[in-house]
Enzyme design. Structure first.
Site, PDB file in Angstrom:
ATOM      1  N   ILE A  82       0.877  -1.172   0.000  1.00  0.00           N
ATOM      2  CA  ILE A  82       0.000   0.000   0.000  1.00  0.00           C
ATOM      3  C   ILE A  82       0.914   1.222   0.000  1.00  0.00           C
ATOM      4  O   ILE A  82       1.876   1.274   0.772  1.00  0.00           O
ATOM      5  CB  ILE A  82      -0.986  -0.010   1.197  1.00  0.00           C
ATOM      6  CG1 ILE A  82      -1.892   1.228   1.187  1.00  0.00           C
ATOM      7  CG2 ILE A  82      -0.286  -0.146   2.520  1.00  0.00           C
ATOM      8  CD1 ILE A  82      -3.117   1.092   2.088  1.00  0.00           C
ATOM      9  N   GLU A 115       3.276  -7.595   6.536  1.00  0.00           N
ATOM     10  CA  GLU A 115       4.561  -7.251   7.137  1.00  0.00           C
ATOM     11  C   GLU A 115       4.745  -5.746   7.021  1.00  0.00           C
ATOM     12  O   GLU A 115       4.377  -5.160   5.996  1.00  0.00           O
ATOM     13  CB  GLU A 115       5.720  -7.938   6.399  1.00  0.00           C
ATOM     14  CG  GLU A 115       6.224  -9.179   7.082  1.00  0.00           C
ATOM     15  CD  GLU A 115       5.372 -10.386   6.780  1.00  0.00           C
ATOM     16  OE1 GLU A 115       4.876 -10.471   5.640  1.00  0.00           O
ATOM     17  OE2 GLU A 115       5.181 -11.241   7.673  1.00  0.00           O
ATOM     18  N   TYR A 127      -2.774   0.511  10.453  1.00  0.00           N
ATOM     19  CA  TYR A 127      -3.166  -0.897  10.570  1.00  0.00           C
ATOM     20  C   TYR A 127      -3.828  -1.171  11.928  1.00  0.00           C
ATOM     21  O   TYR A 127      -4.820  -1.914  12.007  1.00  0.00           O
ATOM     22  CB  TYR A 127      -1.957  -1.816  10.388  1.00  0.00           C
ATOM     23  CG  TYR A 127      -1.302  -1.709   9.024  1.00  0.00           C
ATOM     24  CD1 TYR A 127      -2.063  -1.541   7.871  1.00  0.00           C
ATOM     25  CD2 TYR A 127       0.086  -1.781   8.884  1.00  0.00           C
ATOM     26  CE1 TYR A 127      -1.463  -1.440   6.630  1.00  0.00           C
ATOM     27  CE2 TYR A 127       0.691  -1.688   7.637  1.00  0.00           C
ATOM     28  CZ  TYR A 127      -0.087  -1.513   6.518  1.00  0.00           C
ATOM     29  OH  TYR A 127       0.507  -1.413   5.284  1.00  0.00           O
TER      30      TYR A 127
HETATM   31  C1  LIG Z   1       0.991   4.401   5.315  1.00  0.00           C
HETATM   32  C2  LIG Z   1       0.345   5.254   4.229  1.00  0.00           C
HETATM   33  C3  LIG Z   1      -0.126   4.347   3.083  1.00  0.00           C
HETATM   34  C4  LIG Z   1      -0.868   5.997   4.812  1.00  0.00           C
HETATM   35  O1  LIG Z   1      -1.522   6.691   3.743  1.00  0.00           O
HETATM   36  P1  LIG Z   1      -2.317   8.054   4.002  1.00  0.00           P
HETATM   37  O2  LIG Z   1      -3.118   8.331   2.777  1.00  0.00           O
HETATM   38  O3  LIG Z   1      -1.369   9.108   4.422  1.00  0.00           O
HETATM   39  O4  LIG Z   1      -3.248   7.623   5.222  1.00  0.00           O
HETATM   40  P2  LIG Z   1      -4.581   8.323   5.752  1.00  0.00           P
HETATM   41  O5  LIG Z   1      -4.585   9.777   5.390  1.00  0.00           O
HETATM   42  O6  LIG Z   1      -5.740   7.522   5.306  1.00  0.00           O
HETATM   43  O7  LIG Z   1      -4.355   8.174   7.322  1.00  0.00           O
HETATM   44  C5  LIG Z   1      -5.086   7.236   8.081  1.00  0.00           C
HETATM   45  C6  LIG Z   1      -4.486   7.115   9.470  1.00  0.00           C
HETATM   46  O8  LIG Z   1      -3.191   6.519   9.417  1.00  0.00           O
HETATM   47  C7  LIG Z   1      -2.383   7.092  10.458  1.00  0.00           C
HETATM   48  N1  LIG Z   1      -1.307   7.876   9.858  1.00  0.00           N
HETATM   49  C8  LIG Z   1      -1.134   8.175   8.543  1.00  0.00           C
HETATM   50  N2  LIG Z   1      -0.007   8.912   8.393  1.00  0.00           N
HETATM   51  C9  LIG Z   1       0.505   9.089   9.613  1.00  0.00           C
HETATM   52  C10 LIG Z   1       1.674   9.751  10.097  1.00  0.00           C
HETATM   53  N3  LIG Z   1       2.507  10.392   9.263  1.00  0.00           N
HETATM   54  N4  LIG Z   1       1.923   9.711  11.422  1.00  0.00           N
HETATM   55  C11 LIG Z   1       1.110   9.054  12.277  1.00  0.00           C
HETATM   56  N5  LIG Z   1      -0.029   8.409  11.876  1.00  0.00           N
HETATM   57  C12 LIG Z   1      -0.304   8.436  10.571  1.00  0.00           C
HETATM   58  C13 LIG Z   1      -3.283   8.000  11.256  1.00  0.00           C
HETATM   59  O9  LIG Z   1      -3.917   7.203  12.246  1.00  0.00           O
HETATM   60  C14 LIG Z   1      -4.265   8.426  10.175  1.00  0.00           C
HETATM   61  O10 LIG Z   1      -5.487   8.901  10.671  1.00  0.00           O
HETATM   62  P3  LIG Z   1      -5.676  10.464  11.018  1.00  0.00           P
HETATM   63  O11 LIG Z   1      -5.182  11.233   9.836  1.00  0.00           O
HETATM   64  O12 LIG Z   1      -7.155  10.581  11.235  1.00  0.00           O
HETATM   65  O13 LIG Z   1      -4.847  10.678  12.254  1.00  0.00           O
HETATM   66  C15 LIG Z   1       1.344   6.325   3.690  1.00  0.00           C
HETATM   67  O14 LIG Z   1       1.935   6.997   4.809  1.00  0.00           O
HETATM   68  C16 LIG Z   1       2.455   5.776   2.813  1.00  0.00           C
HETATM   69  O15 LIG Z   1       2.291   5.618   1.600  1.00  0.00           O
HETATM   70  N6  LIG Z   1       3.606   5.483   3.418  1.00  0.00           N
HETATM   71  C17 LIG Z   1       4.764   5.015   2.654  1.00  0.00           C
HETATM   72  C18 LIG Z   1       4.545   3.620   2.115  1.00  0.00           C
HETATM   73  C19 LIG Z   1       4.349   2.628   3.247  1.00  0.00           C
HETATM   74  O16 LIG Z   1       5.041   2.694   4.252  1.00  0.00           O
HETATM   75  N7  LIG Z   1       3.410   1.690   3.050  1.00  0.00           N
HETATM   76  C20 LIG Z   1       3.147   0.653   4.026  1.00  0.00           C
HETATM   77  C21 LIG Z   1       4.060  -0.496   3.830  1.00  0.00           C
HETATM   78  S1  LIG Z   1       3.720  -1.828   4.964  1.00  0.00           S
END
Ligand SMILES: CC(C)(COP(=O)(O)OP(=O)(O)OC[C@H]1O[C@@H](n2cnc3c(N)ncnc32)[C@H](O)[C@@H]1OP(=O)(O)O)[C@@H](O)C(=O)NCCC(=O)NCCS
Length: 162
Positions: A82, A115, A127
């Protein structure tokens, strides 16, 4: 800004590879070929989030995939990836994608595994909101960084938010 969820297609593979390089620079980012192979596997389900920019161009800003495994007596699923374009993070795109993956996994039945790097706090927070718990640690799971991974598990029938 319009945001739409639909299926990921082989035409998205180059853009996925571009995003992977940004998102997983030290951890052997997947190539376009790796995405095409994932999309070709019958038991995989991949989704994309797209936005239409002011210029009228549609940009893929997030992708995610789940593998539906096991058999009908003992089904399970595994989140394979993701990722959300850094310029569009924290806008709910990751939530949209995970919702969709878990809907597929729930239809399939059984627990869901994944993972995640032990230092990836944003992903772990996401998660946990969906009822995943840490069930183990895999040392040196990511290469070439050598970073450790948590194995997380969401029980059959879900939990937490969704
Ligand atoms: C993990 C990831 C997919 C989240 O995507 P996103 O579109 O930013 O997520 P959302 O906006 O839907 O956030 C949902 C929740 O996730 C958590 N979250 C997301 N980013 C966060 C951050 N930087 N710090 C802390 N919590 C975070 C929070 O609980 C958030 O809810 P909130 O905004 O109401 O507090 C994104 O950070 C990403 O692409 N990361 C790099 C790739 C990666 O690590 N993928 C997972 C591999 S296992």
């Amino acid at each position: 800004m319009t945001i739409e969820l639909d299926v990921l297609t082989p035409a998205d593979a180059d853009r996925c590879a571009e995003l992977e390089k940004l998102l997983f620079p030290g951890d052997d980012p997947w190539s376009a070929g790796a995405f095409r192979a994932e999309l070709a596997a019958k038991h995989n389900r991949y989704f994309a989030v797209r936005t239409t920019l002011e210029s009228g161009v549609t940009l893929m800003i997030g992708y995610a995939g789940v593998s539906l495994l096991g058999n009908r007596f003992s089904p399970e699923s595994e989140v394979h990836t993701i990722g959300v374009d850094p310029s569009f993070q924290r806008l709910g795109v990751g939530t949209m994608l995970l919702d969709r993956l878990l809907a597929e996994a729930e239809k399939h039945g059984g627990p869901v595994f994944l993972e995640v790097r032990t230092d990836n706090e944003p992903a772990i927070a996401l998660y946990r909101r969906y009822g995943f718990d840490t069930v183990g640690t895999r040392r040196n799971y990511y290469q070439p960084s050598g970073a450790d991974a948590f194995t997380m598990r969401r029980p059959a029938g879900g939990g937490a938010l969704s």
